[in-house]
Design an enzyme around this catalytic site. Structure first.
Site, PDB file in Angstrom:
ATOM      1  N   LYS A  54       0.829  -1.208   0.000  1.00 44.85           N
ATOM      2  CA  LYS A  54       0.000   0.000   0.000  1.00 44.85           C
ATOM      3  C   LYS A  54       0.865   1.260   0.000  1.00 44.85           C
ATOM      4  O   LYS A  54       0.631   2.195  -0.775  1.00 44.85           O
ATOM      5  CB  LYS A  54      -0.925   0.011   1.218  1.00 44.85           C
ATOM      6  CG  LYS A  54      -2.033  -1.016   1.181  1.00 44.85           C
ATOM      7  CD  LYS A  54      -2.807  -1.026   2.497  1.00 44.85           C
ATOM      8  CE  LYS A  54      -3.910  -2.054   2.486  1.00 44.85           C
ATOM      9  NZ  LYS A  54      -4.635  -2.158   3.762  1.00 44.85           N
ATOM     10  N   GLN A  98      -4.969  -1.072   9.707  1.00 46.69           N
ATOM     11  CA  GLN A  98      -4.872  -2.419   9.144  1.00 46.69           C
ATOM     12  C   GLN A  98      -5.510  -3.445  10.079  1.00 46.69           C
ATOM     13  O   GLN A  98      -5.193  -3.499  11.261  1.00 46.69           O
ATOM     14  CB  GLN A  98      -3.397  -2.778   8.908  1.00 46.69           C
ATOM     15  CG  GLN A  98      -3.194  -4.135   8.255  1.00 46.69           C
ATOM     16  CD  GLN A  98      -3.758  -4.204   6.852  1.00 46.69           C
ATOM     17  OE1 GLN A  98      -3.671  -3.250   6.094  1.00 46.69           O
ATOM     18  NE2 GLN A  98      -4.328  -5.330   6.508  1.00 46.69           N
ATOM     19  N   ASP A 121     -11.263   3.086   3.960  1.00 51.36           N
ATOM     20  CA  ASP A 121     -11.647   1.669   3.943  1.00 51.36           C
ATOM     21  C   ASP A 121     -13.156   1.504   3.820  1.00 51.36           C
ATOM     22  O   ASP A 121     -13.645   0.428   3.496  1.00 51.36           O
ATOM     23  CB  ASP A 121     -11.173   0.978   5.227  1.00 51.36           C
ATOM     24  CG  ASP A 121     -10.027   0.013   4.972  1.00 51.36           C
ATOM     25  OD1 ASP A 121      -9.806  -0.354   3.800  1.00 51.36           O
ATOM     26  OD2 ASP A 121      -9.352  -0.385   5.939  1.00 51.36           O
TER      27      ASP A 121
END
Length: 309
Positions: A54, A98, A121
């Site tokens: 990422k 995460q 997200d």
């Protein structure tokens, strides 16, 4: 007749090019550089690899990447305090924590601490609610990537019979809503669905996200259907000899002989997830600054009103 392979890597590359082009325009025209902050707690090897990918791709498209690696013993209060700092940092337009977090964290509480306008997200309950009511939301990256692959493959999805196998908050539920918003007739199936094989065989679009290696055999696939396999499972050879390999939730060899089109694992949905994360970060940056969103990416956005009736 064998299926067409849906190339997620090529599609993701196209999205990253569009993102990079728009980042240049933001820098030159507005003196704004979109920034993505990724927070990793603990030392999960798979998460570490994912975060590195990422961060690398964020820099490659010209955005700022802010990495925050915290020890596993970090307290929930310390993590929430960091999120609060990122919420107020004008250089940060997207925040990603995460998952999975260590067991002593309440993931819902942590995600709820993120400013919804920076929730790239798409997991915050505010974005979930906006998505389900057909309003402008930041959409979970994996379902968004699946939707884009389906649009690239099939064009207009209106009227198609779609089955989503898996009911997670991360993939299954938002995927069902995205398909509904594109005027599909949607069935959300799961492990307790009666005669799951028959339900799958009814699908013109079959999206599988159950986290079980090769759970869906080829004879559960309708001839000519488009199959999107979200699963990424690492398995070892039956005799324990050789390196582990990645497989999806669909038995690819058997489904390949029946489907009209299918995503491979790896190389299908996976690359789209990070590409859509980058796109969401640019979108968040544009929205908070009152600027037009990227035209190419706007064409892929899911904010289509569901027709009444």
């Amino acid at each position: 007749m064998s299926a067409k392979i849906i190339d997620g890597r090529a599609c993701a590359s196209s999205i990253r090019e569009e993102v990079a082009d728009h980042v240049v325009r933001l820098k030159v025209g507005q003196a704004i550089t979109p920034g993505l902050a990724v927070v990793l707690v603990g030392e999960d090897p798979a998460s570490e690899v994912y975060v590195r990918n990422k961060s690398r791709q964020t820099v490659e498209v010209g955005m700022n990447s802010f990495e925050h690696k915290l020890p596993a013993e970090t307290s929930e209060g310390e993590l929430v305090a960091l999120i609060g700092q990122l919420n107020t940092d004008p250089a940060v337009h997207g925040i990603l924590v995460q998952l999975p977090l260590p067991d002593h964290f309440d993931s819902d509480f942590v995600i709820g601490a993120i400013d919804p306008t920076k929730d790239v997200d798409g997991f915050h309950v505010s974005n979930v609610g906006l998505l389900w009511t057909g309003q402008k939301a930041l959409v979970p990256c994996t379902p968004l990537g699946c939707l884009i692959l389906l649009r690239y493959q099939l064009g207009d999805l209106s009227g198609l019979n779609a089955v989503v196998v898996g009911r997670s908050n991360i993939v299954g539920k938002p995927m069902a809503q995205l398909l509904l918003a594109d005027n599909c007739t949607v069935t959300l199936a799961h492990s307790r669905t009666r005669d799951l094989a028959a339900v799958c065989r009814s699908a013109e679009i079959l999206v599988v996200a159950v986290g079980r290696p090769q759970m869906i055999p080829g004879d559960w696939v309708r001839p000519g259907a488009t199959v999107i396999d979200v699963g990424i499972n690492r398995i070892v050879a039956p005799n324990g000899v050789g390196k582990p390999r990645l497989v999806g939730d669909v038995n690819f060899p058997s489904a390949f002989e029946i489907a009209g089109a299918i995503t491979p694992v790896p190389g299908g949905v996976g690359p789209m997830t990070i590409a859509c994360l980058l796109a969401n970060t640019v979108t968040a940056c544009c929205r908070v600054n009152g600027l037009p969103e990227p035209e190419g990416l706007t064409a892929c956005r899911p904010e289509r009103r569901v027709a009444r009736g």
